[in-house]
Scaffold this active site. Structure first.
Site, PDB file in Angstrom:
ATOM      1  N   HIS A 106      20.617  25.829 -42.627  1.00 45.44           N
ATOM      2  CA  HIS A 106      20.492  24.683 -41.720  1.00 45.44           C
ATOM      3  C   HIS A 106      21.893  24.084 -41.554  1.00 45.44           C
ATOM      4  CE1 HIS A 106      19.098  21.107 -39.745  1.00 45.44           C
ATOM      5  NE2 HIS A 106      19.612  20.352 -40.693  1.00 45.44           N
ATOM      6  N   ASP A 133      15.304  23.050 -36.433  1.00 41.78           N
ATOM      7  CA  ASP A 133      16.132  24.022 -35.711  1.00 41.78           C
ATOM      8  C   ASP A 133      15.245  24.909 -34.829  1.00 41.78           C
ATOM      9  OD1 ASP A 133      18.638  23.452 -37.441  1.00 41.78           O
ATOM     10  OD2 ASP A 133      17.061  23.898 -38.877  1.00 41.78           O
TER      11      ASP A 133
HETATM   12  N1  LIG Z   1      16.909  19.152 -42.681  1.00 43.67           N
HETATM   13  C1  LIG Z   1      16.982  18.548 -41.511  1.00 43.67           C
HETATM   14  O1  LIG Z   1      16.593  19.117 -40.478  1.00 43.67           O
HETATM   15  C2  LIG Z   1      17.527  17.158 -41.405  1.00 43.67           C
HETATM   16  C3  LIG Z   1      18.020  16.520 -42.516  1.00 43.67           C
HETATM   17  N2  LIG Z   1      18.524  15.255 -42.438  1.00 43.67           N
HETATM   18  C4  LIG Z   1      18.993  14.648 -43.687  1.00 43.67           C
HETATM   19  O2  LIG Z   1      17.956  13.812 -44.231  1.00 43.67           O
HETATM   20  C5  LIG Z   1      18.542  12.860 -45.116  1.00 43.67           C
HETATM   21  C6  LIG Z   1      18.004  11.467 -44.862  1.00 43.67           C
HETATM   22  O3  LIG Z   1      18.348  11.039 -43.565  1.00 43.67           O
HETATM   23  P1  LIG Z   1      18.015   9.534 -43.077  1.00 43.67           P
HETATM   24  O4  LIG Z   1      16.628   9.160 -43.414  1.00 43.67           O
HETATM   25  O5  LIG Z   1      18.493   9.433 -41.685  1.00 43.67           O
HETATM   26  O6  LIG Z   1      19.023   8.725 -44.023  1.00 43.67           O
HETATM   27  P2  LIG Z   1      18.980   7.166 -44.415  1.00 43.67           P
HETATM   28  O7  LIG Z   1      20.316   6.838 -45.000  1.00 43.67           O
HETATM   29  O8  LIG Z   1      18.434   6.346 -43.311  1.00 43.67           O
HETATM   30  O9  LIG Z   1      17.908   7.162 -45.591  1.00 43.67           O
HETATM   31  C7  LIG Z   1      18.126   7.791 -46.800  1.00 43.67           C
HETATM   32  C8  LIG Z   1      17.390   6.995 -47.851  1.00 43.67           C
HETATM   33  O10 LIG Z   1      17.438   7.737 -49.055  1.00 43.67           O
HETATM   34  C9  LIG Z   1      17.564   6.817 -50.100  1.00 43.67           C
HETATM   35  N3  LIG Z   1      18.044   7.486 -51.315  1.00 43.67           N
HETATM   36  C10 LIG Z   1      19.310   7.840 -51.647  1.00 43.67           C
HETATM   37  N4  LIG Z   1      19.325   8.392 -52.853  1.00 43.67           N
HETATM   38  C11 LIG Z   1      18.051   8.412 -53.303  1.00 43.67           C
HETATM   39  C12 LIG Z   1      17.429   8.864 -54.497  1.00 43.67           C
HETATM   40  N5  LIG Z   1      18.165   9.386 -55.500  1.00 43.67           N
HETATM   41  N6  LIG Z   1      16.095   8.735 -54.619  1.00 43.67           N
HETATM   42  C13 LIG Z   1      15.359   8.190 -53.624  1.00 43.67           C
HETATM   43  N7  LIG Z   1      15.884   7.728 -52.465  1.00 43.67           N
HETATM   44  C14 LIG Z   1      17.225   7.851 -52.312  1.00 43.67           C
HETATM   45  C15 LIG Z   1      18.524   5.771 -49.549  1.00 43.67           C
HETATM   46  O11 LIG Z   1      18.439   4.544 -50.297  1.00 43.67           O
HETATM   47  C16 LIG Z   1      18.029   5.631 -48.132  1.00 43.67           C
HETATM   48  O12 LIG Z   1      17.045   4.613 -48.011  1.00 43.67           O
HETATM   49  C17 LIG Z   1      20.046  12.992 -44.918  1.00 43.67           C
HETATM   50  O13 LIG Z   1      20.561  13.838 -45.947  1.00 43.67           O
HETATM   51  C18 LIG Z   1      20.161  13.707 -43.583  1.00 43.67           C
HETATM   52  O14 LIG Z   1      21.366  14.408 -43.450  1.00 43.67           O
HETATM   53  C19 LIG Z   1      18.533  14.573 -41.258  1.00 43.67           C
HETATM   54  C20 LIG Z   1      18.054  15.157 -40.115  1.00 43.67           C
HETATM   55  C21 LIG Z   1      17.546  16.511 -40.101  1.00 43.67           C
HETATM   56  O1  LIG Z   2      23.193  17.140 -38.638  1.00 44.56           O
HETATM   57  C1  LIG Z   2      22.858  16.322 -39.500  1.00 44.56           C
HETATM   58  O2  LIG Z   2      23.599  15.840 -40.362  1.00 44.56           O
HETATM   59  C2  LIG Z   2      21.412  15.939 -39.532  1.00 44.56           C
HETATM   60  C3  LIG Z   2      20.680  17.194 -39.452  1.00 44.56           C
HETATM   61  O3  LIG Z   2      20.551  17.927 -40.415  1.00 44.56           O
HETATM   62  C4  LIG Z   2      20.242  17.641 -38.149  1.00 44.56           C
HETATM   63  O4  LIG Z   2      20.107  16.830 -37.221  1.00 44.56           O
HETATM   64  O5  LIG Z   2      20.029  18.842 -38.010  1.00 44.56           O
END
Ligand SMILES: NC(=O)C1=CN([C@@H]2O[C@H](COP(=O)(O)OP(=O)(O)OC[C@H]3O[C@@H](n4cnc5c(N)ncnc54)[C@H](O)[C@@H]3O)[C@@H](O)[C@H]2O)C=CC1
Ligand SMILES: O=C([O-])CC(=O)C(=O)O
Length: 330
Positions: free
Chosen positions: A189, A161
């Site tokens: 967030h 952010d």
């Molecule tokens: N804080 C931030 O700024 C941001 C947060 N996110 C969040 O990050 C997270 C991951 O996003 P992506 O990598 O795009 O998702 P993705 O779906 O591509 O990958 C998530 C992975 O986590 C694994 N997973 C699920 N439960 C698990 C567990 N108990 N233990 C270990 N691995 C587990 C899944 O099998 C999958 O491979 C989402 O919650 C998304 O909303 C995404 C973008 C920004």
């Molecule tokens: O918006 C979402 O779900 C993924 C995220 O946290 C971001 O891009 O800030």
């Protein structure tokens, strides 16, 4: 010459989108530098450990001098054993039309179990970064299940952010992004977050022109706060490379210190700073000396800021109450 002791870094969700951008930069020395080898521990759910093996093969093929070893497991106790850093990415991401609150139930239990495993198995000085959404409240859940780990060792990612805010401001001011500093994103967030330009500097001097209140309220704040949704709409899936990049610089600055005079936004368990509610994990302006995050002190807060900060913190309080209601935290 003595070889430095490797640091064990645990990454969860290792087969996912964010990790596919994160792991290569971690392995290349992006957090600990070129002189400190890292041992990667990849945690995945059983159905995805095979895909994580594929990522590990590619990591091997990069021949990074700083990559000491890679282990893959579906057992949190093994994954966090001796971890000096834990980046908790693994969670279900948001799809089109979903708000982050919808993810509380789906993802809360993951962070309860991982908090317990960190408490029981990680190194004493572990640094935890929660990326999986809802990141602030997931960090709250994990922290509450790790009573032996100091609260300030649990953080959630709000550097994305912060970076989004810097980039929008650079465009508005027609300034190189590297000249801008001292933005802060208060609160959650989520869409209630408050990206705040009150202390913005360009080349070290306060910025006084070019950021009128109407632009801030009608364009800047909603643009930054809803950028995650905008990316989902345009890209078809949530931010991955930018989230990975923000995670790397969050951990790098924590471990190696923020540049002289500079700030970062870090979501930390509040101690009541700036009128925030103690305990909830909220975005705050922070500096690091390479050891701990320290909240920047002594900033003036006016009525406009107060109302925005309070609104986002109120959402964090309601998420906190919801996870207590769901029995995820006692
Ligand atoms: N804080 C931030 O700024 C941001 C947060 N996110 C969040 O990050 C997270 C991951 O996003 P992506 O990598 O795009 O998702 P993705 O779906 O591509 O990958 C998530 C992975 O986590 C694994 N997973 C699920 N439960 C698990 C567990 N108990 N233990 C270990 N691995 C587990 C899944 O099998 C999958 O491979 C989402 O919650 C998304 O909303 C995404 C973008 C920004
Ligand atoms: O918006 C979402 O779900 C993924 C995220 O946290 C971001 O891009 O800030």
């Amino acid at each position: 010459m003595s070889t430095p002791t490797p640091v064990t870094v645990t990454v969860t969700g290792a087969a996912g989108q964010i990790s596919y951008a994160l792991l290569f930069r971690l392995a290349a020395g992006g957090v600990y530098g070129k002189d400190t080898p890292v041992r990667l521990r990849l945690l995945e759910v059983p159905s995805q450990t095979g895909a994580a093996e594929g990522v590990a093969m590619e990591l091997e093929d990069c021949a990074f001098p700083t990559l000491a070893s890679i282990d893959i497991t579906d057992d949190p106790a093994v994954a966090f054993d001796g971890a000096g850093a834990a980046v908790l990415v693994g969670a279900r991401p948001r799809g089109p039309g979903m708000e982050r609150a919808d993810l509380l139930t789906a993802n809360g239990a993951i962070f309860r179990d991982q908090g317990r495993a960190i408490n029981d198995h990680a190194a004493e000085d572990v640094r935890v970064l929660v990326v999986g959404n809802p990141a602030n409240t997931n960090a709250y859940i994990a922290h509450r299940h790790a009573p032996d780990v100091p609260a300030e060792r649990f953080t959630a990612l709000m550097r994305l952010d912060h970076n989004r805010a810097l980039s929008q401001l650079a465009a508005r001011l027609d300034a190189p992004v590297g000249e801008l500093d001292r933005v802060v994103v208060w609160g959650n967030h989520s869409a209630t977050q408050f990206p705040d330009v009150s202390y913005l500097t360009r080349g070290g001097a306060p910025v006084t022109d070019g950021l009128d209140r109407q632009w801030l309220e009608d364009d800047f704040i909603p643009r930054v706060a809803r950028r995650g949704s905008e990316i989902i709409e345009v890209r078809g899936s949530s931010s991955a490379a930018s989230a990975a990049g923000a995670s790397i610089v969050h951990m790098r600055d924590w471990v190696r210190g923020t540049p002289e005079g500079s700030w970062a936004t870090v979501a930390l368990p509040s101690r009541g700073e700036y009128g925030t509610v103690p305990g909830v994990v909220t975005g705050l302006p922070c500096r690091s000396d390479g050891g701990e995050w320290q909240v920047v002190e002594g900033l003036e807060i006016d009525d406009f800021q107060r109302a925005r900060i309070d609104a986002s913190v109120a959402e964090l309080v309601s998420e906190r109450d919801a996870v207590h209601g769901l029995g995820l935290v006692d």
